[in-house]
Design a protein around this motif. Structure first.
Motif, PDB file in Angstrom:
ATOM      1  N   THR A 214      32.326  72.545  15.154  1.00  0.00           N
ATOM      2  CA  THR A 214      31.687  71.758  16.398  1.00  0.00           C
ATOM      3  C   THR A 214      32.412  70.253  16.308  1.00  0.00           C
ATOM      4  O   THR A 214      31.873  69.549  17.116  1.00  0.00           O
ATOM      5  CB  THR A 214      30.323  71.589  15.942  1.00  0.00           C
ATOM      6  N   SER A 215      33.452  70.147  15.701  1.00  0.00           N
ATOM      7  CA  SER A 215      33.982  68.829  15.663  1.00  0.00           C
ATOM      8  C   SER A 215      35.153  68.910  16.885  1.00  0.00           C
ATOM      9  O   SER A 215      36.286  68.941  16.636  1.00  0.00           O
ATOM     10  CB  SER A 215      34.764  68.410  14.473  1.00  0.00           C
ATOM     11  N   THR A 216      34.566  68.521  18.053  1.00  0.00           N
ATOM     12  CA  THR A 216      35.373  68.219  19.286  1.00  0.00           C
ATOM     13  C   THR A 216      35.897  66.929  19.618  1.00  0.00           C
ATOM     14  O   THR A 216      35.419  65.995  19.121  1.00  0.00           O
ATOM     15  CB  THR A 216      34.721  68.770  20.487  1.00  0.00           C
ATOM     16  N   PRO A 217      37.036  66.845  20.152  1.00  0.00           N
ATOM     17  CA  PRO A 217      37.646  65.361  20.380  1.00  0.00           C
ATOM     18  C   PRO A 217      37.218  64.733  21.524  1.00  0.00           C
ATOM     19  O   PRO A 217      37.553  63.737  22.112  1.00  0.00           O
ATOM     20  CB  PRO A 217      39.043  65.711  20.814  1.00  0.00           C
ATOM     21  N   THR A 218      35.791  64.996  21.949  1.00  0.00           N
ATOM     22  CA  THR A 218      35.217  64.434  23.334  1.00  0.00           C
ATOM     23  C   THR A 218      35.292  63.045  23.027  1.00  0.00           C
ATOM     24  O   THR A 218      35.779  62.229  23.923  1.00  0.00           O
ATOM     25  CB  THR A 218      34.063  64.888  23.388  1.00  0.00           C
ATOM     26  N   SER A 219      34.812  62.285  22.147  1.00  0.00           N
ATOM     27  CA  SER A 219      34.779  60.961  22.044  1.00  0.00           C
ATOM     28  C   SER A 219      36.288  60.351  21.854  1.00  0.00           C
ATOM     29  O   SER A 219      36.439  59.058  22.589  1.00  0.00           O
ATOM     30  CB  SER A 219      33.617  60.276  20.749  1.00  0.00           C
ATOM     31  N   LYS A 220      36.989  61.045  21.224  1.00  0.00           N
ATOM     32  CA  LYS A 220      38.193  60.567  20.724  1.00  0.00           C
ATOM     33  C   LYS A 220      39.064  60.318  22.327  1.00  0.00           C
ATOM     34  O   LYS A 220      39.729  59.288  22.461  1.00  0.00           O
ATOM     35  CB  LYS A 220      39.086  61.284  19.899  1.00  0.00           C
ATOM     36  N   GLN A 221      38.992  61.183  22.962  1.00  0.00           N
ATOM     37  CA  GLN A 221      39.924  61.362  24.186  1.00  0.00           C
ATOM     38  C   GLN A 221      39.311  60.246  25.162  1.00  0.00           C
ATOM     39  O   GLN A 221      40.111  59.941  26.165  1.00  0.00           O
ATOM     40  CB  GLN A 221      39.799  62.748  24.900  1.00  0.00           C
ATOM     41  N   HIS A 222      38.108  59.930  25.092  1.00  0.00           N
ATOM     42  CA  HIS A 222      37.679  58.948  25.959  1.00  0.00           C
ATOM     43  C   HIS A 222      37.612  57.416  25.655  1.00  0.00           C
ATOM     44  O   HIS A 222      37.304  56.368  26.283  1.00  0.00           O
ATOM     45  CB  HIS A 222      36.073  59.351  26.428  1.00  0.00           C
ATOM     46  N   ALA A 223      37.851  57.275  24.098  1.00  0.00           N
ATOM     47  CA  ALA A 223      37.899  55.987  23.579  1.00  0.00           C
ATOM     48  C   ALA A 223      38.892  55.061  24.297  1.00  0.00           C
ATOM     49  O   ALA A 223      40.150  55.298  24.450  1.00  0.00           O
ATOM     50  CB  ALA A 223      37.888  56.066  22.099  1.00  0.00           C
ATOM     51  N   ASP A 224      38.544  53.893  24.099  1.00  0.00           N
ATOM     52  CA  ASP A 224      39.486  52.554  24.596  1.00  0.00           C
ATOM     53  C   ASP A 224      40.593  52.446  23.368  1.00  0.00           C
ATOM     54  O   ASP A 224      41.527  52.086  23.629  1.00  0.00           O
ATOM     55  CB  ASP A 224      38.862  51.406  25.023  1.00  0.00           C
ATOM     56  N   ALA A 225      39.903  52.364  22.169  1.00  0.00           N
ATOM     57  CA  ALA A 225      40.939  52.413  21.104  1.00  0.00           C
ATOM     58  C   ALA A 225      40.537  53.400  19.910  1.00  0.00           C
ATOM     59  O   ALA A 225      39.475  53.711  19.637  1.00  0.00           O
ATOM     60  CB  ALA A 225      40.735  50.838  20.427  1.00  0.00           C
ATOM     61  N   VAL A 226      41.382  53.884  19.310  1.00  0.00           N
ATOM     62  CA  VAL A 226      41.417  54.962  18.409  1.00  0.00           C
ATOM     63  C   VAL A 226      42.103  54.513  16.897  1.00  0.00           C
ATOM     64  O   VAL A 226      43.460  54.116  17.183  1.00  0.00           O
ATOM     65  CB  VAL A 226      41.844  56.465  18.857  1.00  0.00           C
ATOM     66  N   ILE A 227      41.536  54.599  15.994  1.00  0.00           N
ATOM     67  CA  ILE A 227      42.247  54.497  14.633  1.00  0.00           C
ATOM     68  C   ILE A 227      42.557  55.673  13.984  1.00  0.00           C
ATOM     69  O   ILE A 227      41.419  56.378  13.558  1.00  0.00           O
ATOM     70  CB  ILE A 227      41.367  53.336  13.749  1.00  0.00           C
ATOM     71  N   GLU A 228      43.628  56.161  14.092  1.00  0.00           N
ATOM     72  CA  GLU A 228      43.586  57.437  13.276  1.00  0.00           C
ATOM     73  C   GLU A 228      44.326  57.493  11.845  1.00  0.00           C
ATOM     74  O   GLU A 228      45.389  56.695  11.588  1.00  0.00           O
ATOM     75  CB  GLU A 228      44.931  58.275  14.117  1.00  0.00           C
ATOM     76  N   VAL A 229      43.566  58.099  10.812  1.00  0.00           N
ATOM     77  CA  VAL A 229      44.296  58.280   9.466  1.00  0.00           C
ATOM     78  C   VAL A 229      44.744  59.477   9.164  1.00  0.00           C
ATOM     79  O   VAL A 229      44.076  60.301   9.180  1.00  0.00           O
ATOM     80  CB  VAL A 229      42.818  57.579   8.701  1.00  0.00           C
ATOM     81  N   LEU A 230      45.839  59.478   8.872  1.00  0.00           N
ATOM     82  CA  LEU A 230      46.892  60.687   8.381  1.00  0.00           C
ATOM     83  C   LEU A 230      47.462  60.579   7.261  1.00  0.00           C
ATOM     84  O   LEU A 230      47.759  59.607   6.360  1.00  0.00           O
ATOM     85  CB  LEU A 230      47.796  60.747   9.716  1.00  0.00           C
TER      86      LEU A 230
END
Length: 381
Positions: A214-230
């Motif tokens: 159920t973890s979809t990227p909906t909020s991620k794709q619409h966000a103005d800034a994303v902090i990705e930790v990899l």
């Protein structure tokens, strides 16, 4: 995710009541716990809503503590309340966590849903409450108790993917998403849920597995800034997850927000700063910067791989970054040193959270200044 409100102390003349309208001419800021709501109450000034979203264990609480610090004061839970509460009070801000808005606290397992499942969230109530906050109207909400797993009286809770519902998304003037890879998330949840909340390793594994569908990227794709930790790329086949690669993805063309850049705006840069001015133990530190396309949007990306040995030397890195929205030279370094014990303070997680916090402060001040100017012009008519 909870919703939190942060109101500037100037507007809190009595008991803290969430989103109570401020007096004319007084700024009010509201942070909605995974959503940040900033209000500028000057006559007919509009309310600005900033969304912060992430899954459980991705650093939302740490981010909000950094953000609160940027606005001034040390944030602490309310006296006599739950010491683990995400409700934070400082000399200059008050963070009040409210629900976003879970249909079921108990019985989710039986229903086969997690808190991230859209079916588990009351988006109608979410929209109504965020809309009320945006209109400067007070709302009542419960708070989710992470210790008991239940709702405290007159409190609230939930897991918010703010962009799942387009009505809520349309209320946001700026949005941030904290995106932690599954490998890093697993290590973080073990540390937090086992050490602080007494969960077993088996229950943590089961929780992560249950969330994946159920973890979809909906909020991620619409966000103005994303902090990705990899996971790091500096250590081949690294499985420990102690060294991190962190990306700050910033959408172009967002009002009041100018993306941060390294050296030369719009260029593609790869930089290894280790040497006489920055101490680096194995595997070192590497920065990358350049334009990119993210979910169809033009973005600028600043990336840091590795970790700092000495935070006081961060000033060297800070001096090569531009559009930081600092008020004085070295403010990023000062904030990082101030919270050296916070998770992620020795890597890009803390660095980029601090930078975004400074950018939010600048955005808020621009909104307040614009509202004050508009009110002044209207008074002259």
């Amino acid at each position: 995710m909870a919703i939190c409100t942060v109101s500037s102390a100037h507007s809190l003349s009595a008991a803290c009541h969430v989103a109570a309208p401020a007096r004319a001419g007084q700024p009010r800021q509201v942070i909605v716990g995974v959503t940040v709501v900033t209000c500028a109450a000057a006559g007919d000034a509009k309310t600005v809503v900033i969304g912060l979203a992430a899954d459980s264990g991705c650093g939302k609480s740490t981010f909000m503590r950094r953000l609160t610090s940027v606005f001034g004061g040390a944030a602490e839970p309310p006296r006599g309340g739950n010491p683990d509460s995400n409700t934070l009070i400082s000399d200059t801000t008050t963070v009040i966590c409210l629900a976003i808005i879970t249909r079921w606290i108990t019985g989710r397992k039986e229903k086969g849903v997690t808190a991230l499942d859209p079916r588990a969230n009351n988006f109608d109530l979410m929209y109504e409450q965020v809309k009320s906050l945006k209109d400067g109207v007070a709302v009542e909400k419960p708070i989710y108790n992470h210790v008991t797993g239940l709702l405290d009286p007159r409190s609230s809770s939930g897991r918010l993917r703010f962009s799942y519902d387009s009505r809520v998304r349309d209320l946001l003037d700026f949005s941030i998403y904290l995106d932690i890879s599954n490998e890093v998330k697993f290590a973080w949840k073990i540390q937090r849920d086992m050490a602080e909340r007494g969960h077993s390793l088996e229950s943590i594994k089961a929780s992560i597995e249950a969330r994946k569908p159920t973890s979809t990227p909906t909020s991620k794709q619409h966000a103005d800034a994303v902090i990705e930790v990899l996971p790091t790329q500096l250590i081949p086949d690294d499985n420990e997850g102690k060294v991190l690669r962190v990306r700050l993805v910033m959408k172009e063309g967002v009002k009041y927000f100018n993306p941060v850049y390294l050296f030369d705006e719009g260029s593609t840069i790869s930089w290894i700063p280790c040497g006489r001015k920055l101490t680096c133990s194995y595997p070192g530190i590497k920065f990358n910067y350049g334009p990119d396309v993210f979910y169809g949007n033009e973005v600028s990306v600043v990336e840091m791989d590795g970790q700092f040995d000495r935070l006081d030397e961060l000033i060297y890195v800070e001096s090569h970054l531009s559009n930081l929205s600092t008020k004085f030279y070295g403010e990023v370094t000062q904030q990082m040193l101030k919270h050296a014990d916070f998770p992620g303070s020795n890597n890009g997680t803390g660095l980029f959270q601090t930078i975004v916090g400074l950018k939010i402060r600048d955005l808020y001040e621009q909104i307040v200044a614009e509202a004050a100017s508009a009110a002044l012009q209207a008074a002259k008519v």
